[in-house]
Design a protein around this motif. Sequence first.
Motif, mmCIF file in Angstrom:
data_model
loop_
_atom_site.group_PDB
_atom_site.id
_atom_site.type_symbol
_atom_site.label_atom_id
_atom_site.label_comp_id
_atom_site.label_asym_id
_atom_site.label_seq_id
_atom_site.Cartn_x
_atom_site.Cartn_y
_atom_site.Cartn_z
ATOM 1 N N PRO A 591 0.822 -1.213 0.000
ATOM 2 C CA PRO A 591 0.000 0.000 0.000
ATOM 3 C C PRO A 591 0.852 1.258 0.000
ATOM 4 N N LEU A 592 0.280 2.317 -0.548
ATOM 5 C CA LEU A 592 0.904 3.635 -0.519
ATOM 6 C C LEU A 592 -0.193 4.604 -0.071
ATOM 7 N N GLU A 593 -0.121 5.035 1.176
ATOM 8 C CA GLU A 593 -1.265 5.696 1.793
ATOM 9 C C GLU A 593 -1.453 7.130 1.323
ATOM 10 N N ASN A 594 -0.346 7.875 1.111
ATOM 11 C CA ASN A 594 -0.517 9.294 0.842
ATOM 12 C C ASN A 594 0.692 9.845 0.098
ATOM 13 N N LEU A 595 0.656 11.150 -0.181
ATOM 14 C CA LEU A 595 1.724 11.797 -0.932
ATOM 15 C C LEU A 595 3.040 11.771 -0.162
ATOM 16 N N GLU A 596 2.987 11.872 1.157
ATOM 17 C CA GLU A 596 4.207 11.847 1.959
ATOM 18 C C GLU A 596 4.937 10.524 1.791
ATOM 19 N N GLU A 597 4.200 9.418 1.791
ATOM 20 C CA GLU A 597 4.830 8.109 1.598
ATOM 21 C C GLU A 597 5.432 8.005 0.198
ATOM 22 N N LEU A 598 4.769 8.598 -0.784
ATOM 23 C CA LEU A 598 5.314 8.577 -2.134
ATOM 24 C C LEU A 598 6.626 9.357 -2.194
ATOM 25 N N LEU A 599 6.674 10.520 -1.567
ATOM 26 C CA LEU A 599 7.907 11.308 -1.554
ATOM 27 C C LEU A 599 9.041 10.545 -0.877
ATOM 28 N N GLU A 600 8.723 9.881 0.197
ATOM 29 C CA GLU A 600 9.737 9.091 0.896
ATOM 30 C C GLU A 600 10.234 7.962 0.013
ATOM 31 N N LEU A 601 9.320 7.335 -0.713
ATOM 32 C CA LEU A 601 9.713 6.247 -1.613
ATOM 33 C C LEU A 601 10.652 6.769 -2.696
ATOM 34 N N LEU A 602 10.342 7.945 -3.248
ATOM 35 C CA LEU A 602 11.179 8.491 -4.306
ATOM 36 C C LEU A 602 12.576 8.844 -3.799
ATOM 37 N N VAL A 603 12.668 9.285 -2.577
ATOM 38 C CA VAL A 603 13.974 9.621 -1.991
ATOM 39 C C VAL A 603 14.819 8.367 -1.778
ATOM 40 N N ASN A 604 14.203 7.322 -1.309
ATOM 41 C CA ASN A 604 14.948 6.111 -0.929
ATOM 42 C C ASN A 604 15.142 5.135 -2.082
ATOM 43 N N TYR A 605 14.308 5.211 -3.109
ATOM 44 C CA TYR A 605 14.306 4.201 -4.164
ATOM 45 C C TYR A 605 15.095 4.767 -5.343
ATOM 46 N N THR A 606 16.407 4.603 -5.315
ATOM 47 C CA THR A 606 17.254 5.220 -6.350
ATOM 48 C C THR A 606 18.065 4.217 -7.147
ATOM 49 N N ASP A 607 18.032 2.944 -6.732
ATOM 50 C CA ASP A 607 18.862 1.962 -7.436
ATOM 51 C C ASP A 607 18.208 1.457 -8.715
ATOM 52 N N LYS A 608 16.859 1.543 -8.822
ATOM 53 C CA LYS A 608 16.155 1.100 -10.027
ATOM 54 C C LYS A 608 15.113 2.146 -10.422
ATOM 55 N N LYS A 609 14.695 2.041 -11.684
ATOM 56 C CA LYS A 609 13.695 2.994 -12.165
ATOM 57 C C LYS A 609 12.312 2.679 -11.579
ATOM 58 N N LEU A 610 11.502 3.753 -11.448
ATOM 59 C CA LEU A 610 10.108 3.647 -11.026
ATOM 60 C C LEU A 610 9.200 4.177 -12.142
ATOM 61 N N LEU A 611 7.990 3.590 -12.234
ATOM 62 C CA LEU A 611 6.973 4.072 -13.175
ATOM 63 C C LEU A 611 5.768 4.537 -12.359
ATOM 64 N N LEU A 612 5.375 5.799 -12.552
ATOM 65 C CA LEU A 612 4.220 6.370 -11.843
ATOM 66 C C LEU A 612 3.058 6.501 -12.836
ATOM 67 N N TYR A 613 1.936 5.883 -12.483
ATOM 68 C CA TYR A 613 0.785 5.792 -13.395
ATOM 69 C C TYR A 613 -0.473 6.186 -12.625
ATOM 70 N N GLY A 614 -1.389 6.903 -13.292
ATOM 71 C CA GLY A 614 -2.673 7.124 -12.655
ATOM 72 C C GLY A 614 -3.332 8.426 -13.035
ATOM 73 N N TYR A 615 -4.591 8.516 -12.699
ATOM 74 C CA TYR A 615 -5.399 9.691 -12.968
ATOM 75 C C TYR A 615 -4.965 10.824 -12.032
ATOM 76 N N GLU A 616 -4.701 12.013 -12.597
ATOM 77 C CA GLU A 616 -4.264 13.195 -11.845
ATOM 78 C C GLU A 616 -3.049 12.883 -10.960
ATOM 79 N N ARG A 617 -2.154 12.037 -11.485
ATOM 80 C CA ARG A 617 -0.965 11.694 -10.713
ATOM 81 C C ARG A 617 -0.043 12.919 -10.643
ATOM 82 N N PRO A 618 0.691 13.089 -9.552
ATOM 83 C CA PRO A 618 1.616 14.215 -9.438
ATOM 84 C C PRO A 618 2.848 14.010 -10.324
#
Length: 753
Positions: A591-618
């Motif tokens: 689960p990813l509860e809120n924008l704060e958790e997403l920001l934390e994930l982006l800071v810590n997850y740097t060894d591999k690429k991430l794909l962000l998908y969704g309606y009105e995604r930031p």
Amino acid sequence: MTWPVQRWLVSPTHTHRTELAQELGLSPLTVQILFDRGLYTAAAIQRFFDPHQEPLPPPFPDFADLPKALDILERAAKHQQNIAICGDYDADGMTSTSLLLRLLRGVGAKADYAIPSRMQEGYGINERIVQEFYEQGIDIIITVDNGIAAYAPIALARELGMTVIITDHHEPPPELPPAQAILNPRLIPVDSPYSSLAGVGVAYLLGLGLAQRLGYGESLTQPLLELCTLGTIADVAPLTEVNRRWVQQGLRLLTNSQLLGVRTLIQVAGLGATQELDPDHVGFQLGPRINAVGRIGDPQVVIELFTTEAETVAQQRAQDCEATNLLRRQLCTQIEQEAIAICENNVPNFPQEPVLVLVQAGWHHGVIGIVAARLVERYGVPVFLGTYEDDTHRQIRGSARSIPEFHVYEALHDSREFLARYGGHRAAGGFTLQAADFSQWRERLHAFGRQCLQPYHLRPLLEIHAQAQLGELTLELHGELQRLQPYGMANPAPQFWTPRVRVVAQQVIGKEKNHAKLTVMDETGQKKVLAWGWAHYLPLPKSVDMAYTLRPNEFQGQTSLDLQLLGVRYPIPQLEIKPPPALSVIPQCLPLENLEELLELLVNYTDKKLLLYGYERPEFPDSPHLNYDRPQGTYGGLILWTLPPAPIYLRWLVALARPQTLYIHAHRPPLPEPEQVHAWVQQALSQNGNTPWNLLALGQKHWVNPQVWVAGLRELGYDHPDWPDTQSVRAELAALETWYRNPLTELTQYLQP
């Protein structure tokens, strides 16, 4: 200018039609039409083609009171008792009255009649008429086309010592009137061949039985069949079973009528003395002239016309019918134009409300039912029209007409607390209420409509019986279809459609330049098409689906087969849903509860690429290892800001991105209303051409699943046997809302092989 948006209801193609067509030596299209009418065997089709090949079953087992009624009338004729017929003021009631009057006088009985005032009293026998019959010394009352719901007047007649025979075909109430005999096809088994008789059919059955009982032959009964035919067609009774049999015979008799009044009316209507009549002649030329008198004139005119043997009387009464019908047409045109102006200029929320309810002073309530039917055809919604009873504007009286999905009588019954009187059936009804209650009653009708009607119901309905190629449309086919005559209710004239015809020529025609003539082609042939009233819809696109009827055209001794346009629509689309490839790995779901958790994930997850998908995604410009929406390679994680519109999108994303982990935020996109889905579909249809629809791309564009698009197509009258099953648009949107709320623990089930 776009053409009228219709709702096409297309009968499915029957797969076994070719075998039976070969057996019977008919076109598969003819057999398709017969299948569509419930005729699935060679024997059933042969009986339909020739309903006279077998004798009619006797009516006595079904109409248990018929022998009793005949006993009463036989005694009355022999003992010269006074008989009075109470009729009705529509064509069914007036032909019924004329029929029994001729019959009773023909067998030597003493008979007279009365018909209630449409303007002052309304439908059916009443206590005033019963009292007058009693004062006139009447011994026996026969009601025709009414009486089944008249408990109090019939009870009064019994109290006064009169005998009552009810002949009617309307819906019986829970408690039947205390008549000595009741003849009503609604009280007999529905599988009886007599179950769909009009009121005049019941009167004919009674008259035929009495003539046979007293030894009278065809010289008396054949003219009765002419009146039965006129009333049956004018009352729009189903032309099946006994009705079909009698109308076939009666039309042949009407062409050389034995009745002076009928011959005169045919002449005045401009049909010619020797012209072979069909149901359209009766329904659209003779019937309106009869009905007009009952609506805005004196029904005695029609009774005299059909019972007189005097040339001068017949001519005068036929001219009275003609003049009254002309006035009726003028009134209808005036009221219709006023109603359209009110609808399109002054009605709040028109046409958003599911039921059109209008009341206007000065409208003639004898014709507002006709206008209501025209407005149903124009707008495709149930219509209730009313006018005030008098200058005080305290009481409203009106008529209703409907579409198949809206039951008029049930709507009136649901709002009965506001109504002084009401009656009717599924398709039509009448009502009376106090003007002070109008606003509340109208809102109740709107609420009833919202319960039973979907937005896609609210457009003019076109019922189509078969799909055809232009090359199949021949004079031979038209000749086969003529064996289905007489056309009418429950046996309509066949209506066809052809997909993707090419419009190779189109021109405006007519003295007023308001009609059109087209030339259309498909891979099998070419046809001329007449389009009445379609001039202002030109030019049509080069390719359309076209609905039409067949129209023989005689010119300089040569007969060809043209088409008469019923409607066009954008061509039915080809639908594509590309299945996703097989999944190589099933990701872990977190689960990813809120924008704060997403920001934390982006800071810590740097060894591999991430794909962000969704309606009105930031978006995060400072995260170079982050991609958006469409996979470009493989990813360590796939972040679903919202769920995709359906499981198939999820499988595509996972198959292309091959993430080790799914991070699910499950933000919910807003869902459209069904009307918005219909607008999307209409727009896509208008832009389609011949390009197949990629349902996944269309669904992703508006964040709805492919089933919503398919349901939208079906609700606009499109369908194909290869399309996936769907519910209504509203139900599919409700299922989509449930999907967007899907718990995290259930998502992995959609990723299993």
